[in-house]
Design a protein around this motif. Sequence first.
Motif: not given
Length: 218
Positions: A62-76, A84-90, A92-94
């Motif tokens: 639910s936070n991913l859509r508010y993130y700028p695109p060029n970050i180096d993001l780790i999801g724990m 798989s859902y998170l991967q798909k959503q990320a 779609e959001l680039g």
Amino acid sequence: MSVNQIYGESPNQFYLNLGKNFFAWMMAKRSSTYNKELGDRKRSLFANLQGKVLEISPRDGSNLRYYPPNIDLIGMEPDLQMHSYLQKQAKELGLNIDLRFGNAEWLDIEDNSVDTVVATLLLCSVPNINYTLQAILRVLKPGGSFLFIEHIAAPEGSLLRKIQNTISPIWKTLADNCYPDREIDIALQKAGFASVNYEYFQVGLPIVSPHIIGVATK
Ligand SMILES: C[S@@+](CC[C@H](N)C(=O)[O-])C[C@H]1O[C@@H](n2cnc3c(N)ncnc32)[C@H](O)[C@@H]1O
């Protein structure tokens, strides 16, 4: 066919499932309003994220859509079914997301390596809030930030606090170990951050209306 389907559920399990379903329904009814209420706050909290960012327990993203695109993001994320859902959503959001399995108390991340840690509605649920805050401090670079949004205990002595204290054992059972009466603001102040800044706000949810949003700096 499950064992429960063969032998039938015990009465206790039946009532527990009924309670959990009712609780989930009640919270879902409020969730779109809740997300709208939090949206603007999240947009400004996450607007300047950069570098290596660790989100602990992104769950449904639910936070991913508010993130700028060029970050180096780790999801724990401890729930492997969400990966798989998170991967798909990320995608779609680039966003590129490096998903890892782990828990908040024992973050399997190098010391002093992360620019920003994000956690929303996490500290109410972790079994050990102090271990979690120490793990966050450990992985943050000196000067790095911990961004948080949490619901917290109502002020000591208030009617709402009495209700939170009374309902806490049932609430924890129905809401996946969420404590409605945790003094998260106080735990943050005592954790050892160089500075902790937050603001209080209220949301239109029953029992867990008092919230904080803020930044703690290492
Ligand atoms: C209320 S949900 C919040 C999910 C998401 N962060 C959000 O803002 O919607 C609480 C989350 O805390 C996670 N959680 C509970 N204990 C944890 C632990 N010890 N380590 C990591 N995550 C934990 C649960 O898996 C759950 O996803």
